[in-house]
Write an enzyme that holds these catalytic residues in place. Structure first.
Site, PDB file in Angstrom:
ATOM      1  N   ASP A   1       0.862  -1.181   0.000  1.00  0.00           N
ATOM      2  CA  ASP A   1       0.000   0.000   0.000  1.00  0.00           C
ATOM      3  C   ASP A   1       0.895   1.225   0.000  1.00  0.00           C
ATOM      4  OD1 ASP A   1      -2.498   1.511   0.374  1.00  0.00           O
ATOM      5  OD2 ASP A   1      -1.668   1.957   2.339  1.00  0.00           O
TER       6      ASP A   1
ATOM      7  N   GLU B   1      -1.706  -1.064  -5.766  1.00  0.00           N
ATOM      8  CA  GLU B   1      -2.896  -0.325  -6.199  1.00  0.00           C
ATOM      9  C   GLU B   1      -2.607   0.337  -7.538  1.00  0.00           C
ATOM     10  OE1 GLU B   1      -4.473   2.286  -2.703  1.00  0.00           O
ATOM     11  OE2 GLU B   1      -2.308   2.089  -2.654  1.00  0.00           O
TER      12      GLU B   1
ATOM     13  N   CYS C   1     -11.406 -10.605   8.764  1.00  0.00           N
ATOM     14  CA  CYS C   1     -12.694 -11.292   8.595  1.00  0.00           C
ATOM     15  C   CYS C   1     -13.463 -10.836   7.364  1.00  0.00           C
ATOM     16  CB  CYS C   1     -13.555 -11.119   9.847  1.00  0.00           C
ATOM     17  SG  CYS C   1     -14.227  -9.449  10.031  1.00  0.00           S
TER      18      CYS C   1
ATOM     19  N   ASP D   1      -2.522   1.243   7.134  1.00  0.00           N
ATOM     20  CA  ASP D   1      -1.817   0.967   5.878  1.00  0.00           C
ATOM     21  C   ASP D   1      -1.477  -0.512   5.703  1.00  0.00           C
ATOM     22  OD1 ASP D   1      -1.990   3.685   5.486  1.00  0.00           O
ATOM     23  OD2 ASP D   1       0.033   4.090   6.258  1.00  0.00           O
TER      24      ASP D   1
END
Ligand SMILES: [Zn+2]
Length: 379
Positions: A182, A276, A332, A358
């Site tokens: 990230d 990204e 989760c 992050d």
């Protein structure tokens, strides 16, 4: 595989003179051809006359000084113009090809190797067409066959050559590791293994110095304007302008070093790197210096990472920019809604895990990247 090697050049005064003349001729030919293409297109629209594309040779009669410089450099100007047009046709929003300006801080020309017209001589000189060998600082060995060389001059008057070689690159051994990354705001990047990489301290320091120096430069410009002086004749303004250019160069060097080390380390240690996709239009709109430097830095880093992965048989997977990497709980999968940039840490209301913003995002990017990888593997 093509690989570029960049070295510093130390031309003598007459050699520097010749290089500057070459930059000028290449610029001239580029602008002449651009102008003629525009005119030919206008004529074509009015009279239907087919468009005849200009070539560098046709200008030599009218501008005999073009004969003094390397003709391959002029041919490359033609190729560069063609590439600029193609880029414009494919991405019209990027704008029509622009005129080359004498005032642009970086000037350059490219020439090709034809049976040894470009070569390293005695380990300390670079042979180039139409001139005596130039002193070169060969801080690393060239690998492979020389294809072309681009000679450039920076804003502070330093000369460089980027030599493009055709070379074989061995794939790196596979490690079986997949990592998510990230690109951060407070740190340079966070990784799915829980680690973070900071912007190097010296780079941050130079960036601060640059902001200060740029503010001073605008004050000097304002001062000159108030007193009705031209910037070209304002000594204090010119001194400051050179200082700003030097700091820009320093930052570029420091950033390149840092990015080369980090990208090499990543392709050495991992087989798949998930990142990204950057929102490029959003980035361009951001006018604040610190942020815009960071943005430029990210896209440069990703391009280094991508080409190195390609060389060494590794993969870079880009996750779409609408993927909500900072909203999902990586433990989760619960989606917890938007989070302002000031929130550095949060706890998932569903499973109770506490996340570093992050690192959590990088873990989601890794999961999504693997997902995309499996999808493409099935097709
Ligand atoms: Zn959770």
């Amino acid at each position: 595989m093509l690989k570029a090697f960049k070295f510093r050049l130390y031309p003598s005064a007459p050699q520097a003179d010749f290089l500057v003349r070459s930059f000028g001729c290449v610029r001239k030919v580029y602008n002449l051809m651009l102008n003629d293409r525009i005119e030919a297109y206008k004529k074509h629209r009015e009279t239907g006359e087919p468009i005849k594309l200009p070539t560098p040779a046709q200008y030599k009669k009218e501008y005999p000084f073009l004969k003094e410089v390397d003709s391959l450099a002029l041919c490359n100007a033609q190729l560069h113009l063609k590439a600029a047009y193609n880029h414009f046709f494919r991405h019209p929003s990027s704008g029509f090809p622009k005129w080359k300006s004498r005032k642009h801080p970086v000037q350059s020309y490219t020439t090709n190797n034809q049976n040894g017209t470009i070569a390293i001589v005695a380990g300390r000189y670079l042979k180039l067409p139409k001139m005596e060998p130039v002193r070169i600082k060969l801080h690393r060995q060239l690998q492979g066959q020389i294809k072309s060389a681009t000679i450039s001059r920076t804003a502070t008057g330093k000369y460089f050559v980027s030599i493009l070689c055709e070379t074989k690159v061995e794939a790196k051994t596979l490690t079986g590791s997949v990592i998510g990354m990230d690109l951060g705001v407070t740190s340079f990047a966070a990784f799915s293994d829980g680690t973070k990489v900071q912007n190097p301290k010296h780079l941050v320091k130079t960036s601060d110095r640059l902001s200060k120096a740029q503010r001073k430069l605008s004050r000097r410009a304002l001062q000159a304007q108030k007193e009705g002086r031209l910037l070209a004749g304002s000594r204090n303004y010119q001194k400051q302008r050179i200082l700003v250019a030097k700091l820009h160069e320093k930052i570029a060097n420091q950033r390149n070093d840092f990015q080369n080390k980090l990208s090499t380390e990543l392709v050495n240690n991992h087989d798949v790197i998930c990142v990204e996709t950057l929102n490029v239009t959003g980035l361009v709109r951001n006018h604040r210096l610190a942020r815009s430097l960071q943005d430029v830095s990210w896209s440069a880093f990703l391009s280094k990472l991508t080409y190195k992965a390609e060389w060494y048989g590794k993969q870079v997977i880009r996750v779409g920019r609408w993927f909500p990497s900072s909203q999902l709980c990586s433990a989760c999968g619960h989606r917890d809604g938007k989070k302002g940039l000031h929130i550095r840490e949060w706890s998932c209301p569903s499973c109770g895990t506490t996340h570093d913003r992050d690192v959590n995002a990088s873990r989601n990017i890794r999961t999504e990247g693997l997902h995309l990888l499996n999808e493409t593997a099935q097709i």
